[in-house]
Design a protein around this motif. Structure first.
Motif, PDB file in Angstrom:
ATOM      1  N   ASN A  35      -2.078   8.127   5.180  1.00 44.87           N
ATOM      2  CA  ASN A  35      -2.676   7.841   6.493  1.00 44.87           C
ATOM      3  C   ASN A  35      -1.952   6.736   7.247  1.00 44.87           C
ATOM      4  N   GLU A  36      -1.455   5.751   6.520  1.00 36.96           N
ATOM      5  CA  GLU A  36      -0.780   4.633   7.170  1.00 36.96           C
ATOM      6  C   GLU A  36       0.691   4.908   7.449  1.00 36.96           C
ATOM      7  N   ASN A  37       1.183   6.057   6.958  1.00 37.76           N
ATOM      8  CA  ASN A  37       2.583   6.434   7.191  1.00 37.76           C
ATOM      9  C   ASN A  37       2.648   7.914   7.578  1.00 37.76           C
ATOM     10  N   LYS A  93       0.834  -1.205   0.000  1.00 36.10           N
ATOM     11  CA  LYS A  93       0.000   0.000   0.000  1.00 36.10           C
ATOM     12  C   LYS A  93       0.870   1.258   0.000  1.00 36.10           C
ATOM     13  N   THR A 136      -4.510   6.439   1.349  1.00 42.09           N
ATOM     14  CA  THR A 136      -4.177   5.284   2.189  1.00 42.09           C
ATOM     15  C   THR A 136      -2.709   5.309   2.590  1.00 42.09           C
TER      16      THR A 136
END
Length: 392
Positions: free
Chosen positions: A325-327, A249, A322
């Protein structure tokens, strides 16, 4: 010595300093001028517009013998000596977007002469559109970011009465990279003049997606020339296809033009190769003049969807959301890099104001594009963090 010979090491500079504490350089202040005008419109106080008009009026008088404005990273005015200073002998095309409408409305004749001089001195081949980021009429440094500024400026001038030929000239300069893309992958390199001899002649990066394609879309928006839009979308779809890793991702920072394979190697490289954005994009890296523009790329996919309605743009924009937000900033930067000192000492404490601003802008636009409250929540979360980290 003054100014310092080298800039702060965690900024990753490996050349003479770009740190200019005595510098007045108004291409860097284009965003500031816009903000000052917005402040004036919000408060109703005319002194803000008066200041901007005064600054532009004075700055447009600062030109070189070739008729080009005295701005760009190689030129500035020293505010103590009030003298024009240059660390090279030429005008350079850099990445800040000029407010052509603003400058034209205040000084139309000076703006026209400057853009005409851009065509004259930066485009060395008037048949192929071959250009150089430096104003010396020589073949060298055909960076996509420089071509982007040329296309946008020429397209703007082409909309003025009696200047229609400049829209054709914008299309000619744009064709220089298009004619050097790989027809199988649809990818194009940052600098095709260095194909086979330097990494940026063989890889496509987010500088091309976040900078070059953005300016193509702006050129389409102001001129209506569909070729700018169509080529931008083609490039952006190609990068999204090859650079996105659905398992991780994440997006890769650079993909080979000939086959779409990502660059995967250490970022501790000698000389120029240290700039290769190998591996996954480093969202919060501290250098704003290289080939890694992840947040600008995210913004541009959101902008492209809003402008064209192309659903592939929205898919890529969602993937960037995505990824971001995830990093988050607290995850820090890559230690395996030439900015290792910054990564170890500072990066997990928060990002730069520009990083936060781009992230907030991206998520706000994603909310506008989709109507999904989650994106507005993301924007608010980044805004709260920006306030807490940047306020001291």
């Amino acid at each position: 010595p003054y100014p310092p010979v080298k800039s702060v090491p965690w900024r990753g500079e490996n050349r003479d300093t770009f740190f200019r504490p005595s510098c007045a350089e108004w291409s860097e202040e284009q965003g500031t001028l816009y903000a000052i005008l917005k402040l004036g419109a919000t408060t109703g106080e005319g002194r803000y517009e008066e200041f901007v008009r005064s600054l532009v009026g004075h700055a447009t008088k600062q030109v070189c013998k070739k008729g080009l404005f005295w701005w760009g990273s190689h030129r500035y005015v020293d505010i103590f000596s009030d003298k024009k200073v240059s660390n090279a002998g030429f005008h350079e095309l850099q990445c800040k977007r000029p407010n052509w409408d603003l400058i034209w409305n205040i000084k139309p004749e000076a703006t026209r002469k400057h853009i005409e001089a851009m065509w004259e001195w930066h485009v060395y081949d008037k048949k192929t559109g071959g250009f150089n980021r430096h104003s010396d009429k020589k073949k060298d440094h055909a960076f996509a970011s420089a071509g982007a500024l040329l296309v946008h400026a020429l397209a703007f001038l082409g909309q003025q009465p009696g200047m229609e030929e400049y829209t054709d000239r914008a299309a000619l300069v744009e064709s220089y990279h298009w004619n050097r893309r790989n027809p199988e992958t649809g990818l194009f390199p940052s600098d095709p003049d260095y194909s086979g001899t330097r990494w940026d002649g063989d890889y496509c990066t987010t500088m091309e997606i976040g900078q070059y394609c953005y300016y193509l879309l702006k050129a389409y928006e102001i001129s209506g020339r569909e070729v700018f839009r169509d080529h931008a979308l083609s490039y952006m779809k190609a990068y999204a296809k090859y650079a996105w890793d659905p398992k991780a991702k994440k997006f890769y920072g650079a993909v080979l033009v000939k086959n779409g394979k990502p660059a995967v190697c250490s970022r501790r490289q000698p000389n120029y190769k240290c700039q290769l954005p190998s591996g996954y994009l480093d969202l919060w890296e501290p250098y704003n003049l290289g080939w890694e523009w992840p947040l600008a790329a995210a913004q541009n996919y959101a902008y492209a969807y809003a402008l064209t309605g192309d659903k592939d743009m929205l898919v890529a924009a969602r993937n960037f959301a995505t990824f971001i937000n995830e990093n988050p900033p607290k995850s820090g930067c890559r230690v395996d890099s030439w900015y290792e000192m910054y990564a170890r000492l500072f990066s997990k404490q928060g990002a730069f104001a520009e990083h936060y601003g781009k992230a907030i802008s991206f998520f706000v636009n994603m909310y506008v594009n989709t109507g999904e409250e989650a994106y507005l929540d993301d924007a608010r979360r980044f805004a709260r963090e920006a306030v807490s980290k940047l306020y001291y």
